[in-house]
Structures are given as C-alpha cells and as structure tokens.
Design an enzyme around this catalytic site. Sequence first.
Site, PDB file in Angstrom:
ATOM      1  N   THR A 137      -2.587   6.489  -4.267  1.00  0.00           N
ATOM      2  CA  THR A 137      -1.345   7.063  -3.734  1.00  0.00           C
ATOM      3  C   THR A 137      -0.149   6.739  -4.616  1.00  0.00           C
ATOM      4  O   THR A 137       0.611   7.629  -5.008  1.00  0.00           O
ATOM      5  CB  THR A 137      -1.091   6.512  -2.312  1.00  0.00           C
ATOM      6  OG1 THR A 137      -2.298   6.585  -1.572  1.00  0.00           O
ATOM      7  CG2 THR A 137      -0.017   7.285  -1.616  1.00  0.00           C
ATOM      8  N   THR A 138       0.022   5.465  -4.947  1.00  0.00           N
ATOM      9  CA  THR A 138       1.165   5.049  -5.763  1.00  0.00           C
ATOM     10  C   THR A 138       1.097   5.681  -7.147  1.00  0.00           C
ATOM     11  O   THR A 138       2.120   6.119  -7.696  1.00  0.00           O
ATOM     12  CB  THR A 138       1.188   3.508  -5.879  1.00  0.00           C
ATOM     13  OG1 THR A 138       1.143   2.941  -4.574  1.00  0.00           O
ATOM     14  CG2 THR A 138       2.447   3.037  -6.579  1.00  0.00           C
ATOM     15  N   ASP A 198       0.855  -1.187   0.000  1.00  0.00           N
ATOM     16  CA  ASP A 198       0.000   0.000   0.000  1.00  0.00           C
ATOM     17  C   ASP A 198       0.894   1.241   0.000  1.00  0.00           C
ATOM     18  O   ASP A 198       1.683   1.458   0.918  1.00  0.00           O
ATOM     19  CB  ASP A 198      -0.894  -0.018   1.246  1.00  0.00           C
ATOM     20  CG  ASP A 198      -1.929   1.091   1.242  1.00  0.00           C
ATOM     21  OD1 ASP A 198      -1.707   2.090   0.536  1.00  0.00           O
ATOM     22  OD2 ASP A 198      -2.956   0.956   1.922  1.00  0.00           O
ATOM     23  N   ASP A 239      -9.151   0.426   2.647  1.00  0.00           N
ATOM     24  CA  ASP A 239      -9.215   0.847   1.245  1.00  0.00           C
ATOM     25  C   ASP A 239     -10.439   0.264   0.553  1.00  0.00           C
ATOM     26  O   ASP A 239     -11.074   0.928  -0.273  1.00  0.00           O
ATOM     27  CB  ASP A 239      -7.941   0.414   0.502  1.00  0.00           C
ATOM     28  CG  ASP A 239      -6.742   1.269   0.891  1.00  0.00           C
ATOM     29  OD1 ASP A 239      -6.940   2.232   1.635  1.00  0.00           O
ATOM     30  OD2 ASP A 239      -5.620   0.980   0.444  1.00  0.00           O
TER      31      ASP A 239
END
Length: 565
Positions: A102-103, A69, A408
């Site tokens: 996010t990534t 994550d 998530d």
Amino acid sequence: YMGIYIVKIRMSSLQMVNAQADQVKKIQALAININAGKGLQEVLKTNLGPKGTIKMLVGGAGQIKLTKDGNVLLSEMQIQHPTACMIARAATAQDDIVGDGTTSIVLFIGEMLKRAENYLIEGTHPRTLADGIEKAKAKTIEFLEKIKINKEVTRELLVNMAHNSLLTKLPPASAAMLEQIVVDAVLAIQQKSGEPIDLHMVEIMHMRHKLSTDTKLVKGLVLDHGGRHPDMPKKLERCYILTCNVSLEYEKTEVNSGFFWKDAEGREKLIKSERAFTDEKVMKILDLKRKVCKEEKDQPKKNFVVINQKGIDPLSLDMLAKEGIIGLRRAKRRNMERLILACGGNAVNSVDDLTESDLGYAELVYEEELGDEKYTFVEGVKQLKSCTILIKGPNDHSIAQIKDAVRDGLRAVKNTIDDKAVVVGGGAFEIAASQELKQYMDTLSGKIKLGVELFADSLLIIPRTLAENSGFDSQECLLKAMQETKEKKIPFGIDVDTGEPLGADARAIYDNLCVKRNFLSIAPALTQQLLQIDEIIRAGKQMAPDKLADQTFVHSKHSPHNDIY
C-alpha cells in the site's frame, strides 16, 4: 412548397455550468492532481520499511491507534481531496487483492506525478508522458517475470517471508515471536489436495490480558463466549462435540396468534404441550449422549459438548447441566464452519435420527473467565483444518497493531505458497528495473523516451526512502547500490542496518511476486489517468434545469442550416 416547422435542439455547443459550481481547467487541474499526489506521498513516506516511523491516530472520542501500516492509515484518515481519495482507494485495493504494497503504491504515484510536473512545465504534452509510462510498465512487468526467483516452498522460506512482512509493521522482537505462529497457522489449514487456501479458517481472537509476547497459536478454536449455566462443568476431556443449528427454546409464532382456554386446567395443558415440544428435542440430544458416552470398564470416561447456533433456554440448559454437558448457545456462523473443519462431524439442523457419525471430537474443552467475559477453548481436535491465533496485550492499541500485522503476515505466507516464486527485496528490484529501462530507452526514438525516463527515475523512490528512513544519506546509498548492480550484473538493494549495498538474494530478503506485479499494474494506470485530466468541475447542489439547455427555434424547411438540427 415552403413548410414551416418547429425543432427542439440541445445546445451542446454552449457550456452551461451551474452558478454554484467550481471549475478548474488545464494546467491548474493538473497542478491540483499533482499536489494531491505529492501531499499524500509526504504523509506516508516516513512509514516505509522496517525502520519506518509510527503514526498515532486519535479518534473523536479519544481512541488511540498506533500503526505504520499504510492500509490502516489510508482507511482511518479522513481524506477530503478528491484526487487524494482516488490514490488512497487504489492503494487500499492493492491491500485487498494481495495484502501488502500500500505505502509503495502511494510513494510511486506521488513520485511519478512530481517528476511529470517538471516535464509539463517544459511543454511536454501529458499524452506523450502517458504513452511512455505505458511502454515502461509493459517492459518492467516483462523484466519482473525474467528476474523472479522460482523457489521450492519450504518452511524456512515461509518463515523468512513472514518475518520480512511482520518486520515492516512491528518491532523486531515481536516479529520474531509471531513469524512461527503465522506460518504454523497457514500450514495447518493448507489442504493436501491443492485447493486454494482460505485464510478465513484462521480465527484471529484477542484477549486484553497479559503481554503481547503471550500471543499463541491454538490448534483448535477459541470461542468468545462460555456456558450460561452455573452448574455446567468448566473443563472436560475426551469430548464428543455436537454442532447444531436447532432452536432449543420456546419460540413465538411468526404470525399473530393466541391461545384461548376455558379454565385453568386447559391453560396448564397448553403450557405443558408447549414445553414438551422443546423438551423432546433436548431429550433426543441426551439420549445420544448416553449412548456414545457409556462408561466401560478400563476405558477413560468420555464427555459431551453441545455448540448451538440458535438459542438454548434456561430450562434446557438445566437439563444439559444435570447430564454434565457443556452447552454453548448463539455461536457465530463462521465458527460453526470452523468447528466442522477442525473437529469433524456434521452441522445438523434437526435432532431427528442423530448418529455418532454426526459428532466431532476434541481432546480438551475448557472455559476461561476474564473479568465479565468468558472464552471457551476447543483443543486437541481430530483434523486440524482450522485454527485460532489468540492475540494478547495490555491495551487496545497494541492488540490492534499486532492484529493488523498478523493479517499481513498470513497473506505474505499464502502468496508465497501460491506464487512458488519470490522477488528480491530491499529496493534491489527497483534499482535493477530502473537500469533495465534506461537501456530500453536507447531502442526508442522521439519524446516517448521522456515517459520511460520518468518511470525509471520514479522507481528509485523506494530504495531512496528506505535509506532515508534508516538514517543514512539517501543519495550516497542509492549510488553505491546502483554501482554494485551495474558492475556485478546482479540486483543489489540497501542494507537498512549499515546503509551499504546488499545482495538481497544472498541475505534472503524477498518480496512477494504478486505484490510487485499488482504494484506495477495499479500505480502507472492511475498516474496515466491523472495526467490526462484537463478539467475538474465540482457542481453545486442545484444543477441547471433542462429549460436552460433546451431552446426552441422556427426555421424554413429549406433553411441552409437545417442539417445541423
């Protein structure tokens, strides 16, 4: 008349930097920012998608955390570079707002900075690139609204969205097991009146026990403490539940005070009056219990449970235990709110004038012990507006991994219900948006095209990385998907199992609309700021004193230069 006067000026034209400061200018400052973006991109690149690898984080005391994550990595890693910190904060802000992406933000920013470097070396001004990025961002968001797929919110769609989200954080078997749990939890707390969904009403509790496959949804509440009296019952059925915030223990006064007595008899009277104050409150609870739990012929026996936010002293616990009541003390405030939503009734702050309408109801209340820890389960509640996801696992790092994935998954389901629309995933949107921007470039003139081209090429980092992490030739997979998109006029992504072009809509591989919208807003904005930085100053501890910057001059009143002072 010639007057002489003294003026004090700030030497703004002089650049006075602390001797202990570090100063970097122009192309070197840009190079520092670009290298920071590229470095952070390389760290997170391998985590993207369902086939991404896992990072192991080891703390100073030997704690282990396994995760892929991006939000967890950026939060747990110690990042010292100021530019890398800015990118990490922007990416974690995306997770705080919408719970995913996010990534992708880190990869997109890193790719834009990497491609900007080539243009800057050739002499393109950063402002030109920033203006082009702004135009490309506006066009891509417009294209996003055009390509989004409006969907009726069904259970099948929600399960699919939960599966897609969980699959990027967990192995397929774990994702398949949790997807139903996550959807059931969100649907349980969804209000029929259309009020916003409050995910805080889903309690995420964990027990270091059994295997991760034993994780389950409890349609009620799990409290992380039990009864504090050995004679209290461990299991009760058909329970009235009193949720209260009343002190059932002897309390010291808030101000300094003391009791004085003449003899032992006076002391005994004072002690009895102190105790009677607490006993009176307990007796009012017992009277209510006797009233609502009367044994009636041919009717099953009813029971009583007290859950108190404040303390219950040993003597009060003993009185409750003798009446067969389960008494829990020091309950969390958030659990008190959840109890009212799940069981009904009212949270009372006084035991005066208690009525049956103040009580909640649950079919089953029981206690489980795990080592020294106790857990109380409240199940079969009257109105299911709050529930608990009970995560089980053999060790701390597997529990933490599942807990992050569940959060998530909950956000993905909530976002789908709120948006009532989805976007094609698997890199399909990025490929289609890139081709749309290439066509948009033909309508522009001048160097601003370079910024649009930079943006369009940088979007392809997402499908390229998905193919690379799946073990395929990224260029070949990307070219095939681009060709299919161009020929068939519908978005094609990359199949992470075969490497072939994938009709994302046909396979129901979707992303949340709000995640893409935030992704396209946050990343370009930060990239524009970083490209326009032409100087970085890191000052030392002692800044230059004012006397170095302030100077005193003597001038004639008719000085030809007095207009500048």
